[in-house]
Design a protein around this motif. Structure first.
Motif, PDB file in Angstrom:
ATOM      1  N   ALA A  79      41.849  46.955  41.178  1.00 16.66           N
ATOM      2  CA  ALA A  79      40.757  45.998  40.981  1.00 16.66           C
ATOM      3  C   ALA A  79      39.826  46.003  42.180  1.00 16.66           C
ATOM      4  N   GLN A  80      38.542  46.034  41.926  1.00 15.99           N
ATOM      5  CA  GLN A  80      37.583  46.046  43.017  1.00 15.99           C
ATOM      6  C   GLN A  80      37.131  44.635  43.318  1.00 15.99           C
ATOM      7  N   HIS A  81      36.781  44.404  44.538  1.00 19.30           N
ATOM      8  CA  HIS A  81      36.302  43.082  44.914  1.00 19.30           C
ATOM      9  C   HIS A  81      34.799  43.012  44.788  1.00 19.30           C
ATOM     10  N   GLY A  82      34.360  41.916  44.334  1.00 16.67           N
ATOM     11  CA  GLY A  82      32.919  41.723  44.226  1.00 16.67           C
ATOM     12  C   GLY A  82      32.632  40.398  43.567  1.00 16.67           C
ATOM     13  N   GLU A  83      31.474  39.906  43.713  1.00 17.27           N
ATOM     14  CA  GLU A  83      31.103  38.616  43.118  1.00 17.27           C
ATOM     15  C   GLU A  83      30.904  38.779  41.615  1.00 17.27           C
ATOM     16  N   VAL A  84      31.471  37.900  40.853  1.00 22.81           N
ATOM     17  CA  VAL A  84      31.245  37.920  39.409  1.00 22.81           C
ATOM     18  C   VAL A  84      30.077  37.021  39.050  1.00 22.81           C
ATOM     19  N   GLY A  85      29.857  36.045  39.883  1.00 17.00           N
ATOM     20  CA  GLY A  85      28.737  35.153  39.586  1.00 17.00           C
ATOM     21  C   GLY A  85      29.209  33.877  38.939  1.00 17.00           C
ATOM     22  N   GLY A  86      28.422  32.869  39.005  1.00 18.77           N
ATOM     23  CA  GLY A  86      28.784  31.597  38.406  1.00 18.77           C
ATOM     24  C   GLY A  86      29.362  30.659  39.438  1.00 18.77           C
ATOM     25  N   GLU A  87      29.549  29.415  39.043  1.00 19.53           N
ATOM     26  CA  GLU A  87      29.941  28.390  40.001  1.00 19.53           C
ATOM     27  C   GLU A  87      31.202  28.737  40.736  1.00 19.53           C
ATOM     28  N   GLY A  88      32.198  29.234  40.020  1.00 18.37           N
ATOM     29  CA  GLY A  88      33.495  29.440  40.644  1.00 18.37           C
ATOM     30  C   GLY A  88      33.411  30.459  41.751  1.00 18.37           C
ATOM     31  N   GLY A  89      32.422  31.319  41.735  1.00 21.89           N
ATOM     32  CA  GLY A  89      32.351  32.421  42.696  1.00 21.89           C
ATOM     33  C   GLY A  89      33.572  33.296  42.523  1.00 21.89           C
ATOM     34  N   ASP A  91      36.216  36.091  41.993  1.00 23.52           N
ATOM     35  CA  ASP A  91      36.284  37.484  42.388  1.00 23.52           C
ATOM     36  C   ASP A  91      36.444  38.357  41.143  1.00 23.52           C
ATOM     37  N   VAL A  92      35.840  39.547  41.148  1.00 25.67           N
ATOM     38  CA  VAL A  92      36.057  40.471  40.033  1.00 25.67           C
ATOM     39  C   VAL A  92      37.525  40.792  39.886  1.00 25.67           C
ATOM     40  N   ALA A  93      38.222  40.821  40.993  1.00 29.58           N
ATOM     41  CA  ALA A  93      39.664  41.111  40.937  1.00 29.58           C
ATOM     42  C   ALA A  93      40.386  40.091  40.078  1.00 29.58           C
ATOM     43  N   ASP A  94      39.972  38.828  40.164  1.00 26.67           N
ATOM     44  CA  ASP A  94      40.608  37.798  39.345  1.00 26.67           C
ATOM     45  C   ASP A  94      40.304  38.018  37.872  1.00 26.67           C
ATOM     46  N   VAL A  95      39.050  38.350  37.558  1.00 26.41           N
ATOM     47  CA  VAL A  95      38.694  38.598  36.160  1.00 26.41           C
ATOM     48  C   VAL A  95      39.489  39.787  35.643  1.00 26.41           C
ATOM     49  N   ALA A  96      39.608  40.826  36.490  1.00 25.49           N
ATOM     50  CA  ALA A  96      40.366  42.006  36.087  1.00 25.49           C
ATOM     51  C   ALA A  96      41.825  41.658  35.812  1.00 25.49           C
ATOM     52  N   LYS A  97      42.412  40.823  36.673  1.00 24.19           N
ATOM     53  CA  LYS A  97      43.817  40.423  36.482  1.00 24.19           C
ATOM     54  C   LYS A  97      43.967  39.504  35.286  1.00 24.19           C
ATOM     55  N   ASN A  98      42.915  38.779  34.972  1.00 25.97           N
ATOM     56  CA  ASN A  98      42.962  37.910  33.800  1.00 25.97           C
ATOM     57  C   ASN A  98      42.886  38.742  32.526  1.00 25.97           C
ATOM     58  N   VAL A  99      42.124  39.849  32.578  1.00 24.90           N
ATOM     59  CA  VAL A  99      42.004  40.741  31.422  1.00 24.90           C
ATOM     60  C   VAL A  99      43.345  41.435  31.157  1.00 24.90           C
ATOM     61  N   THR A 240      32.573  44.948  32.970  1.00 32.35           N
ATOM     62  CA  THR A 240      33.402  46.040  32.465  1.00 32.35           C
ATOM     63  C   THR A 240      33.315  47.243  33.397  1.00 32.35           C
ATOM     64  N   SER A 241      32.118  47.521  33.910  1.00 28.78           N
ATOM     65  CA  SER A 241      31.972  48.680  34.796  1.00 28.78           C
ATOM     66  C   SER A 241      32.795  48.469  36.059  1.00 28.78           C
ATOM     67  N   LYS A 242      32.857  47.240  36.560  1.00 27.41           N
ATOM     68  CA  LYS A 242      33.631  46.977  37.775  1.00 27.41           C
ATOM     69  C   LYS A 242      35.122  47.038  37.483  1.00 27.41           C
ATOM     70  N   ILE A 243      35.530  46.447  36.361  1.00 25.09           N
ATOM     71  CA  ILE A 243      36.964  46.394  36.057  1.00 25.09           C
ATOM     72  C   ILE A 243      37.516  47.784  35.772  1.00 25.09           C
ATOM     73  N   LEU A 244      36.725  48.640  35.124  1.00 28.34           N
ATOM     74  CA  LEU A 244      37.199  49.976  34.774  1.00 28.34           C
ATOM     75  C   LEU A 244      36.691  51.044  35.734  1.00 28.34           C
ATOM     76  N   ASP A 245      35.951  50.605  36.766  1.00 30.79           N
ATOM     77  CA  ASP A 245      35.412  51.553  37.745  1.00 30.79           C
ATOM     78  C   ASP A 245      34.600  52.637  37.034  1.00 30.79           C
ATOM     79  N   MET A 246      33.733  52.196  36.139  1.00 28.73           N
ATOM     80  CA  MET A 246      32.881  53.128  35.392  1.00 28.73           C
ATOM     81  C   MET A 246      31.427  52.966  35.835  1.00 28.73           C
ATOM     82  N   ASN A 247      30.670  54.044  35.711  1.00 29.02           N
ATOM     83  CA  ASN A 247      29.242  54.008  36.015  1.00 29.02           C
ATOM     84  C   ASN A 247      28.530  53.148  34.951  1.00 29.02           C
ATOM     85  N   ILE A 248      27.764  52.169  35.404  1.00 30.48           N
ATOM     86  CA  ILE A 248      27.015  51.326  34.460  1.00 30.48           C
ATOM     87  C   ILE A 248      26.183  52.171  33.522  1.00 30.48           C
ATOM     88  N   ALA A 249      25.650  53.277  34.038  1.00 25.70           N
ATOM     89  CA  ALA A 249      24.787  54.121  33.219  1.00 25.70           C
ATOM     90  C   ALA A 249      25.540  54.748  32.050  1.00 25.70           C
TER      91      ALA A 249
END
Lengths: 752, 159, 80
Positions: A79-89, A91-99, A240-249
């Motif tokens: 899981a990569q670290h980064g801001e997901v956005g929104g009030e909670g701030g 971490d992408v890592a948390d969203v990834a672990k939740n998925v 999705t690009s962050k969680i799967l480490d895929m190019n947005i393009a």
């Protein structure tokens, strides 16, 4: 600058452009899409609310006939670290672990593995063949117990953020927030009356009727396309690009029509799983949640424990107020305690206040936004306490609020001074409304409360294409949850000076239009509307240039009036006006196709205030509450399409009434939700509600060309306290905990 | 398991299909038959999004086995409009903005048809209790009720 | 002098400073100044919303500051 104007089409109520497909069943929602050769994905979910995962073995599932792929947490990139956005701030890592869980499961229903198979039945059977070894841990389910210093921990690496001194021990309190002004001790000393209240609100779900659904298809070049119901396909693509480490393009997201979101569909659940299953199986993978999965494993609203203390002078002037607000974050940090803390006192001009808020981990699903996240809970506490204060002071509850109401120039609790706002206008309208001046029906009680939400702007893009026959196609990137296409068409028609029926609106996918943030945050009519307006202004400029070329005059000698290029006063009056059709017809000669565009980060979102009134009767034998009347008064700045603004007020009211009267997550001691279905998670039905009266107040927002304020979120805030206060009036008893369901009411009446 | 062969009439059209014994009518409508207008909101008969008419009677298609559709007349949302255009119920839903996200709308329209076929002049309370089996999370029901009332008047006028 | 106010939850970043006054042409310049004062803080502050003279910006950058501007850092809001 918005002035009092007679608009041509803004403020009218035309039929929405996507309406016919929605009343005939043609419109394609998340689960309606199918692809040739597709297979079906299903998720294996944790049977424990709290456990360490010792091992996951999918091999037996993969060996079954008809199973084409099987994955678990280990199959996801680190899981990569980064801001997901929104009030909670969060971490992408948390969203990834939740998925998909990695080393721990943190709530009953937490995804542990997934399979894709040629039928749903085979997929379900395959889940049973997956072997997971758990080390079961005691679940932490109670908010207060979770905050205790010796509580079992959900995350040994969680150290409370924002404390003045960094802590040396981990905690379930992920973060705190403190807002203060003046000196509350002195303020309370100046008070003639002090009132306190303590309130608990349960976890509740947004309750959208459409379960999450998606279909993902991939190819050998590493490209993926995902159709899904979402409030924001661009944000889903980013996550999705962050969680799967895929190019947005390489990721294309197509938003289907969406069957409700209310904040709950701003976060990914199925989509990264479907993409990974599709990559492994080399087939399109369709995934649809069951209703039970939606309740157990998506993002409900935070339950809370709130304490309020207010002191006031005899004349009603509030001298001091404190708030202690604890929010359940669920499995990962990110409860909306920040906005809850910032909004609790927002309607009032206070010299002295102190707000403490807490973001607390518990073994429940990770919470997500539910319209005005954080505000319903904290403001229910404040508005209920003010109701008691009004009684102590023998003061009309609206007058109490008028006495302390914030206005233009008032410093908001979170710092900046309010620009022009509509709180006073709403309070005055409420005071004069027949539903307030009329006598309270026999045996019933009347309640009042105030609501607020900041509203946001954020990023939107829009294009305007001039078709050869002079009609116009708008392309923007906001899924249409509640009639936004109609509002875009109205704003475009007004700006261009053409008929509503000459405008078409399309919601583009991530490859067909520019970036847009979610449909949510009460931002679509405001920010995407602004982009549409600017794109129309862009095309007007281009049309004027084309007209100038056609007439052989300078560009500054052309004006735009009622959808036509006309010569400026003083210029050759013989020149006949050129319509959009005329200009389009000559486009090839004058420079080619006409395309207008705009993209922006919209600033100046205007805050939305509301006042709600309700009359309620309580049956003292059954505890049933009858909502006899409900009135939602809210400042919309300018209602582009009044019917859809009324719709937001009424829909949010119904959700707030449901949360106040019946809705709650009921967990057993093992952390399993016992009412994970619409039978026992009781949302309002048609026979529960009266007609919901609405009043649209229009205090224009100077930052929007047509004065728009967002309206989508504020409506859910005030109903909770409005109902609590109405029931207080009806029964003489203050019931501080929600929901005000029959057993609770009977219990309170008995103890009184 | 051997599939079951079913012959039914759907929106006036003779249809034959094969289904698994455990498949619901909703599964077959949306899957095998590609009629995705009928929606699944819960799968347990609590939300009404899957409402269809079976020989004119309002039924949750998620609670009925596809095999039970043998020899019945099924009406889905796709069968409400006619060659003359939208049904007045559909038209009134549009005029009254009685839909926001639209996911519950097919169910409501089918349920409303069942009501007005049976009771052409229902009062507000009757309408609300009849439609209590159809959940809507967006509208608070106000505009839906008004659309139904207006549709009833319109149909009475046409009768 | 522009007045810059930090909420309590940022006090760790600002080493306890709640409020300060400074000259800056725009928000970007202000951030650079703050980063000089408390090295590394700009990264954290850039993740905040900021209200400049009553107007809330989720992503402030080149917004101009007047001689008497009021700047409040606050948590970002997205909503739902």
């Amino acid at each position: 600058m918005a002035e009092a104007v007679d608009y041509k089409v803004i403020g009218s109520r035309p039929i929405r452009p996507d309406g016919v497909d929605k009343v005939t069943g043609r419109a394609q929602f998340g689960a309606d899409h199918n692809l040739p050769n597709m297979i079906y994905g299903r998720v294996l979910r944790s049977p424990h609310a709290h456990a360490r995962i010792k091992s996951v073995d999918v091999s037996k599932a993969l060996a079954m006939k008809g199973v084409l792929s099987a994955i678990c947490g280990a199959d996801f990139p680190g899981a990569q670290h980064g801001e997901v956005g929104g009030e909670g701030g969060g971490d992408v890592a948390d969203v990834a672990k939740n998925v998909m869980a990695r080393d721990k499961v943190l709530y009953h229903g937490h995804p542990v593995a997934a399979v894709a198979a040629s039928s749903v039945q085979i997929a379900e059977a395959a889940l049973e063949a997956i072997e997971v070894e758990y080390e079961v841990l005691a679940p932490v389910l109670d908010l207060d117990l979770a905050m205790a210093p010796d509580a079992p921990l959900l995350d040994e690496k969680c150290f409370t953020k924002n404390l003045p001194e960094p802590p040396d021990k981990p905690s379930n309190i992920a973060a705190v927030m403190n807002l203060k002004r003046g000196n509350v001790e002195e303020g309370f000393e100046q008070a003639d009356v002090i009132v306190e209240g303590e309130y608990r609100i349960p976890m509740a779900h947004q309750g959208y009727i459409e379960p999450h659904a998606c279909i993902a298809t991939t190819n050998e070049a590493g490209q993926a396309t995902v159709w899904c119901c979402t409030q924001g396909h661009f944000e889903f693509r980013a996550m999705t690009s962050k969680i799967l480490d895929m190019n947005i393009a390489d990721l294309k997201f197509v938003a289907s029509e969406i069957g409700g979101g209310f904040g709950g569909k701003t976060v990914v659940y199925l989509e990264p799983v479907a993409v990974l299953l599709s990559q492994r199986s080399r087939r399109p993978v369709k995934m649809v949640m069951s209703r039970e999965e939606v309740f157990r494993a998506t993002g409900p609203a935070a339950g809370t424990h709130c304490k309020i203390k207010v002191g006031a002078k005899k004349d009603g002037t509030i001298t001091a107020a404190t708030a202690w607000l604890a929010y359940e974050a669920g499995a990962f940090a990110g409860a909306p305690m920040g906005p809850g803390a910032m909004s609790v006192f927002a309607p009032y001009d206070l010299e002295n206040f102190d707000v403490q808020a807490f973001d607390v981990l518990v073994n429940k699903p990770k919470v997500a936004a539910y319209r005005a996240p954080g505000a319903p809970q904290s403001m229910h506490a404040m508005e209920s306490t003010l109701d008691e204060l009004a009684r102590e002071l023998n003061m009309d509850p609206i007058d109490l609020r008028l006495k302390n109401a914030a206005d233009e120039g008032t410093q908001a609790p979170y710092g900046p001074k309010f620009p022009v706002i509509g709180l006073r206008a709403c309070l005055e309208a409420a005071k004069q409304h027949p539903n307030y001046t009329s006598p309270v029906p026999e045996g019933a009680g009347r309640g009042v409360a105030v609501g607020f939400w900041f509203n946001v702007g954020m990023q939107s893009s829009a294009e305007v294409h001039l078709n050869e026959n002079g009609t116009v196609t708008i392309i923007e990137g906001n899924p249409d949850i509640g009639g936004s296409r109609a509002s875009m068409a109205l704003m475009a028609a007004e700006t261009l000076g053409v008929e509503y029926n000459d405008v078409r609106v399309l919601v583009g996918d991530t490859e067909s239009t520019g970036f847009s943030n979610v449909t949510g945050g009460s931002r679509t009519t405001f920010a995407t509307g602004m982009a549409v307006i600017q794109a129309c202004e862009d095309i007007i400029t281009q049309c004027k240039a084309r007209a100038a070329a056609t007439w052989g005059v300078d560009e500054d000698q052309v004006e735009w009036l009622d959808g036509q290029a006309v010569p400026a006063p003083g210029v050759n009056a013989e020149l006949k006006p050129l319509s959009l059709a005329d200009i389009a017809g000559n486009a090839a000669r004058t420079g080619g196709p006409l395309l207008g565009r705009a993209s922006l980060n919209a600033q100046g979102a205007g805050a939305g205030f509301s006042v709600n009134l309700a009359d309620a009767a309580v049956d003292s034998e059954t505890g049933k509450v009858d909502v006899l009347s409900f009135t939602a008064i809210q400042d919309a700045g300018k209602a582009i399409h009044p019917a859809y603004v009324e719709g937001q007020l009424q829909g949010g009211a119904a959700q707030g009434i449901g949360w106040a009267l019946n809705e709650e997550y009921i967990f057993n001691a093992d952390g399993v939700m016992e009412n994970a279905g619409f039978l026992d998670y009781r949302i309002p039905v048609a026979s529960d509600l009266p007609m919901i009266d609405t009043v649209i107040i229009e205090v224009p927002n100077p930052s929007h060309p047509y004065g728009v304020r967002g309206v989508g979120e504020t409506p859910i805030v005030a109903p909770l306290a409005t109902m609590a206060n109405a029931i207080r009036s009806a029964t003489g008893v203050r019931i501080s905990d929600l929901p005000l369901s029959p057993p609770r009411i009977l219990d309170a009446l008995e103890r009184a | 398991m051997t599939k079951v062969q079913v012959a039914a009439s759907i929106n006036g059209e003779a249809v034959e299909f094969l289904c698994e014994p455990q498949e619901t009518l909703l599964d077959v409508l949306r899957g095998t038959l590609g009629k995705t207008g009928t929606k699944e909101g819960c799968g347990t008969g609590d939300c009404g999004a899957c409402s269809v008419l079976i020989d004119g009677r309002l039924v949750c298609s998620c609670l009925m086995l596809a095999a039970e559709a043998q020899d019945v007349e099924v009406t889905t949302i796709e069968g409400i409009a006619t060659d003359d255009g939208l049904h007045p119920i559909q038209q009134k839903f549009l005029e009254h903005a009685a839909l926001q996200c639209g996911i519950c709308t097919p169910g409501f329209i089918v349920a409303t048809k069942a009501l007005l076929d049976k009771n052409p002049n229902p009062d507000e309370e009757t309408i609300r209790y009849w439609l209590a089996g159809n959940l809507c999370r967006c509208t608070g029901y106000d505009k839906i009720i008004r659309a139904v009332q207006d549709a009833a008047s319109e149909l009475a006028y046409e009768a | 002098m522009a007045k810059v106010v930090f909420p309590d939850h940022l006090l760790a970043t600002t080493q306890g400073t709640h409020e300060l006054e400074t000259f800056a042409e725009n928000f970007r310049e202000l951030l650079l100044q703050l980063d000089e004062r408390w090295p590394g803080c700009a990264e954290r502050l850039a993740k905040c919303a900021v209200a400049i003279d009553g107007q809330i910006y989720q992503d402030a950058f080149l917004e101009p500051l007047q001689a008497d501007s009021e700047v409040f850092f606050m948590q970002r809001i997205e909503g739902g």
